[in-house]
Design an enzyme around this catalytic site. Structure first.
Site, mmCIF file in Angstrom:
data_model
loop_
_atom_site.group_PDB
_atom_site.id
_atom_site.type_symbol
_atom_site.label_atom_id
_atom_site.label_comp_id
_atom_site.label_asym_id
_atom_site.label_seq_id
_atom_site.Cartn_x
_atom_site.Cartn_y
_atom_site.Cartn_z
ATOM 1 N N SER A 228 0.854 -1.183 0.000
ATOM 2 C CA SER A 228 0.000 0.000 0.000
ATOM 3 C C SER A 228 0.887 1.229 0.000
ATOM 4 O O SER A 228 2.110 1.128 0.093
ATOM 5 C CB SER A 228 -0.911 -0.013 1.221
ATOM 6 O OG SER A 228 -0.124 0.117 2.376
ATOM 7 N N VAL A 229 0.235 2.378 -0.155
ATOM 8 C CA VAL A 229 0.977 3.637 -0.171
ATOM 9 C C VAL A 229 1.801 3.745 1.117
ATOM 10 O O VAL A 229 2.937 4.197 1.108
ATOM 11 C CB VAL A 229 -0.002 4.821 -0.316
ATOM 12 C CG1 VAL A 229 0.744 6.148 -0.302
ATOM 13 C CG2 VAL A 229 -0.786 4.673 -1.605
ATOM 14 N N ASP A 230 1.246 3.267 2.212
ATOM 15 C CA ASP A 230 1.955 3.329 3.499
ATOM 16 C C ASP A 230 3.262 2.540 3.474
ATOM 17 O O ASP A 230 4.205 2.865 4.173
ATOM 18 C CB ASP A 230 1.093 2.724 4.624
ATOM 19 C CG ASP A 230 -0.173 3.524 4.815
ATOM 20 O OD1 ASP A 230 -0.187 4.689 4.377
ATOM 21 O OD2 ASP A 230 -1.130 2.974 5.387
ATOM 22 N N GLY B 194 5.191 2.450 1.112
ATOM 23 C CA GLY B 194 6.144 3.191 0.303
ATOM 24 C C GLY B 194 6.093 2.788 -1.152
ATOM 25 O O GLY B 194 7.082 2.894 -1.866
ATOM 26 N N ASP C 41 0.944 -1.168 -11.470
ATOM 27 C CA ASP C 41 0.777 -0.657 -10.113
ATOM 28 C C ASP C 41 -0.649 -1.012 -9.709
ATOM 29 O O ASP C 41 -1.603 -0.404 -10.168
ATOM 30 C CB ASP C 41 1.004 0.856 -10.170
ATOM 31 C CG ASP C 41 0.806 1.513 -8.827
ATOM 32 O OD1 ASP C 41 0.618 0.793 -7.829
ATOM 33 O OD2 ASP C 41 0.841 2.755 -8.787
ATOM 34 N N ASP D 54 16.018 2.632 6.148
ATOM 35 C CA ASP D 54 16.599 3.836 6.762
ATOM 36 C C ASP D 54 15.912 4.160 8.089
ATOM 37 O O ASP D 54 16.527 4.708 8.997
ATOM 38 C CB ASP D 54 16.509 5.034 5.792
ATOM 39 C CG ASP D 54 15.090 5.253 5.268
ATOM 40 O OD1 ASP D 54 14.429 4.240 4.902
ATOM 41 O OD2 ASP D 54 14.652 6.411 5.217
ATOM 42 N N GLY E 25 -51.180 -16.780 -14.570
ATOM 43 C CA GLY E 25 -52.123 -17.688 -15.221
ATOM 44 C C GLY E 25 -51.440 -18.889 -15.865
ATOM 45 O O GLY E 25 -52.060 -19.620 -16.640
ATOM 46 N N SER F 108 -39.751 -19.123 -13.829
ATOM 47 C CA SER F 108 -38.473 -19.067 -14.571
ATOM 48 C C SER F 108 -38.106 -17.627 -14.921
ATOM 49 O O SER F 108 -38.165 -17.236 -16.082
ATOM 50 C CB SER F 108 -38.504 -19.968 -15.801
ATOM 51 O OG SER F 108 -39.679 -19.823 -16.557
HETATM 52 P P1 ADP Z 1 -49.517 -18.984 -12.044
HETATM 53 O O1 ADP Z 1 -49.503 -20.412 -12.342
HETATM 54 O O2 ADP Z 1 -48.991 -18.150 -13.179
HETATM 55 O O3 ADP Z 1 -48.943 -18.590 -10.743
HETATM 56 P P2 ADP Z 1 -52.311 -19.406 -11.675
HETATM 57 O O4 ADP Z 1 -52.733 -20.026 -12.941
HETATM 58 O O5 ADP Z 1 -52.047 -20.261 -10.492
HETATM 59 O O6 ADP Z 1 -51.030 -18.513 -11.988
HETATM 60 O O7 ADP Z 1 -53.326 -18.289 -11.250
HETATM 61 C C1 ADP Z 1 -53.892 -17.380 -12.156
HETATM 62 C C2 ADP Z 1 -55.213 -16.869 -11.633
HETATM 63 O O8 ADP Z 1 -55.677 -15.835 -12.498
HETATM 64 C C3 ADP Z 1 -56.284 -17.958 -11.627
HETATM 65 O O9 ADP Z 1 -57.070 -17.805 -10.475
HETATM 66 C C4 ADP Z 1 -57.111 -17.621 -12.874
HETATM 67 O O10 ADP Z 1 -58.457 -18.052 -12.739
HETATM 68 C C5 ADP Z 1 -57.029 -16.117 -12.924
HETATM 69 N N1 ADP Z 1 -57.189 -15.549 -14.268
HETATM 70 C C6 ADP Z 1 -57.958 -14.493 -14.571
HETATM 71 N N2 ADP Z 1 -57.910 -14.207 -15.889
HETATM 72 C C7 ADP Z 1 -57.097 -15.111 -16.447
HETATM 73 C C8 ADP Z 1 -56.635 -15.334 -17.773
HETATM 74 N N3 ADP Z 1 -57.031 -14.566 -18.801
HETATM 75 N N4 ADP Z 1 -55.774 -16.342 -17.974
HETATM 76 C C9 ADP Z 1 -55.342 -17.105 -16.964
HETATM 77 N N5 ADP Z 1 -55.755 -16.950 -15.687
HETATM 78 C C10 ADP Z 1 -56.612 -15.955 -15.411
#
Ligand code: ADP
Length: 637
Positions: free
Chosen positions: A40-42, A44, A118, A176, A481, A550
């Protein structure tokens, strides 16, 4: 990281006036020593670097004075002021953060040219030190004679040794300030000898110096009559450089590009990593194993009778054999091995932690492959060299782990060959370098586990079921969904006599993946395993439907790569966070918002939406039933 070549200070000699061509010739053929200074700088450090730069410049001024009748020699006082200014400048640069990255400085003496890296000394700059050290021939480990061996001495020595630096100078500085006391010097050397042996350093060169006063820098100091070893610059001028050591090893050259300007000429260009090559030598191209004989060694300055490590050349062969970028040309009867599973040391250099199981680009020599790293076997405490258990590696952490590559790579242990054993890992999305690593050896299991060819093939399985296998990979926020729509899709396909299997996130976490949680690293492993299972199911001829959040692009892309072309169909169940949260079917958003549930996607853990999915479903505009119909129509037109 920015590497800056700063302050070129060339030292000249009297030849420059007498015979400029001869001078340039001598200068051009000087060997180059690359070294790093650790401390380090300390300790030298700035003073020592200033001293090296200044002393080589001082000789320049002396000679100028001798050459010119009307002397330009600077008085003693003037020199001291200049020296102090130089050192202040170096220290100020560091304070202002200019040299947080590695600063490279160039200087030369009559015998050699030098590049000194350095590198910052604190633990949070481990990655910078590793960067600066990766090409070094020598490391100067600075010690303050008043303090002796400190934690940072151990850390710097460990890193220098890890990175494969053969020559270590233990510069016991500020002599020194301890009255040039031999007993103090001897005690420090004895302590260091014991420590060095414990980490595998077998030889080093200790020196009592004063960067400030100039003792034992350019020549022997009157203040240390008891010291009979070389002065620092003398040692730097004579120590054996890597290229000289590498020249004695077996010949290896990674191919950078194929040179084919016309049909009559075909050459393979690259930088010789180790060894020597001559026309007439029998060579082998790896990994293919094809052999031929060198017919010519071509360079910009004409053909050569021989080329050695460190030279860039183009090789021509007597036969038309296949050879392309990433291949390695080696001695026919002493070639390196190829493998796809290794043990390695990894220095993590990114702010984001390492994710075991994620696929990164691995660049080694001129080869670029995909690699995944397993959970580390251990992490090294760089201050105590203790081995600690670790699930991942954070910024500046150093650990040992197994890794596997998607293709065989031609390699040698880092200890034998820095070019064929040293690699970097690159994030596939951001393109940032996230780690540097050193291969130890290939895993024997890589050689002993072979893919078993089975008689009832994947095509046969698919034909029996009268369908084309596929993976419908649903991704989206919790509550988007995925499960609802995936379930409808499977029912519709079953009615059409298709053989399907639905892998659902929650269900898999009850069995195969019940050991995994929701950290980023566990999410990566969760998806990797599901990907492997989905792959086996497509081999069995099934249409696989997966419903997992995912959240990361990297892992979805990794699964895509595992499948046959066209078999992976990414389905983005695109529901705005506000809508998914309003549905809150499982009450999880409420828990996450109140802090009872950590690492919840969309709240305190990221979701990376697909950039270019095969199918995108807007669940606000479509009912679940409509969405399922659209997906089935896309799969079975
Ligand atoms: P994920 O698996 O993505 O966590 P789920 O399928 O368990 O989601 O839950 C989705 C919720 O949304 C369900 O209760 C479903 O009935 C409701 N829902 C409302 N509209 C839709 C749609 N257009 N498509 C899919 N699910 C829907």
């Amino acid at each position: 990281m920015t590497d800056t070549l700063t302050d070129p200070i060339y030292k000249t000699d009297s030849l420059i006036a007498e015979d400029i061509d001869a001078y340039l010739d001598v200068h051009q053929h000087k060997t180059m020593l690359r070294f790093i200074t650790c401390g380090s700088v300390d300790d030298g450090k700035s003073t020592l670097i200033g001293r090296l730069l200044y002393d080589s410049k001082m000789i320049f001024e002396d000679q100028l004075a001798a050459l010119e009748a009307d002397s330009k020699r600077v008085g003693t006082q003037g020199q001291e002021i200049d020296f102090a200014l130089l050192v202040d400048g170096l220290a100020a640069e560091r304070e202002q953060g200019i040299t947080i990255d590695v600063a490279y400085r160039f200087f030369a003496t009559e015998k050699r040219k030098f590049i000194v890296a350095d590198t910052p000394g604190h633990e949070q700059y481990t990655r910078n030190m590793v960067t600066g050290a990766s090409t070094a021939d020598l490391a100067v480990i600075l010690i303050d004679a008043r303090k002796g061996i400190l934690t940072q001495t151990r850390r710097h020595s460990y890193l220098a040794h890890l990175i494969g630096i053969r020559n270590i100078v233990l510069a016991v500085n500020k002599m020194d300030l301890v009255g040039y006391d031999q007993a103090i010097f001897d005690k420090i050397v004895a302590d260091y000898t014991e420590f060095a042996a414990s980490i595998g350093i077998t030889a080093f060169t200790p020196m009592p110096i004063s960067g400030f006063k100039g003792d034992n820098i350019t020549g022997p100091s009157e203040n240390t009559p008891w010291y009979t070893g070389p002065a620092l610059i003398e040692h730097l001028e004579t120590v054996e450089v890597n290229s000289a050591v590498d020249a004695d090893k077996p010949f290896r050259m990674p191919v950078q590009w194929v040179n084919r300007p016309n049909l009559d000429f075909r050459g393979f260009s690259g930088l010789i990593a180790t060894g020597t090559v001559k026309p007439g030598d029998a060579i082998r191209v790896l990994p293919s194993g094809k052999t031929s004989t060198v017919s010519r060694i071509v360079t910009m300055d004409g053909d050569l009778d021989q080329a050695v490590a460190g030279q860039s050349v183009t090789l021509c062969f007597t036969d038309e054999i296949d050879c392309s970028r990433g291949d390695v040309i080696a001695l026919a009867d002493n070639p390196p091995q190829a493998a796809d599973q290794f043990e390695a040391t990894i220095v993590w250099m990114a702010d984001e932690e390492m994710l075991p199981g994620r696929s990164y680009w691995l660049k080694i020599g001129t080869q670029m492959v995909t690699a995944t790293v397993q959970q580390p076997k251990y992490q090294v405490n760089v201050n105590t060299m203790e081995h600690l258990a670790a699930k991942t590696l954070d910024l500046n952490a150093i650990g040992v782990a197994n890794l596997s590559t998607d293709k065989q790579i031609v390699f040698e242990a880092y200890a034998d060959n820095r070019t064929l054993g040293g690699f970097i890992l690159i994030d596939k999305i951001s393109n940032a370098t996230v780690a540097a690593g050193m291969l130890h050896f290939s895993l024997r299991r890589a050689q002993n586990v072979h893919w078993q060819a089975t008689d009832v093939s994947r095509d046969f399985h698919a034909a029996l079921k009268n369908q084309k296998p596929a993976v419908l990979w649903f991704t989206g926020l919790s509550g988007a969904g995925k499960s609802t729509i995936a379930n409808l899709v499977e029912k519709k396909l079953a009615r059409m006599n298709r053989h399907t299997f639905l892998l659902d996130g929650d269900n898999v976490r009850h069995g195969l993946n019940k050991d995994l949680g929701f950290t980023d690293a566990d999410r990566v492993e969760n998806i990797r395993r599901v990907g492997e299972v989905a792959k086996l199911m497509t081999d069995a001829g099934l249409i696989v439907i997966t419903a997992f959040i995912s959240p990361f692009r990297s892992e979805r892309d990794m699964v895509r790569q595992m499948m046959q072309p066209g078999e992976f169909i990414e389905v983005h169940i695109d529901t705005p966070l506000a809508d998914a949260e309003a549905r809150d079917v499982k009450g999880l958003y409420k828990k996450a918002r109140s802090g009872q549930l950590k690492n919840f996607t969309g709240i305190d853990s990221p979701y990376e939406a697909p950039l270019d999915p095969e199918i995108r479903v807007d669940t606000v505009a479509m009912t679940a039933e409509e969405a399922a119909d659209a997906i089935v129509a896309r799969l079975i037109p």
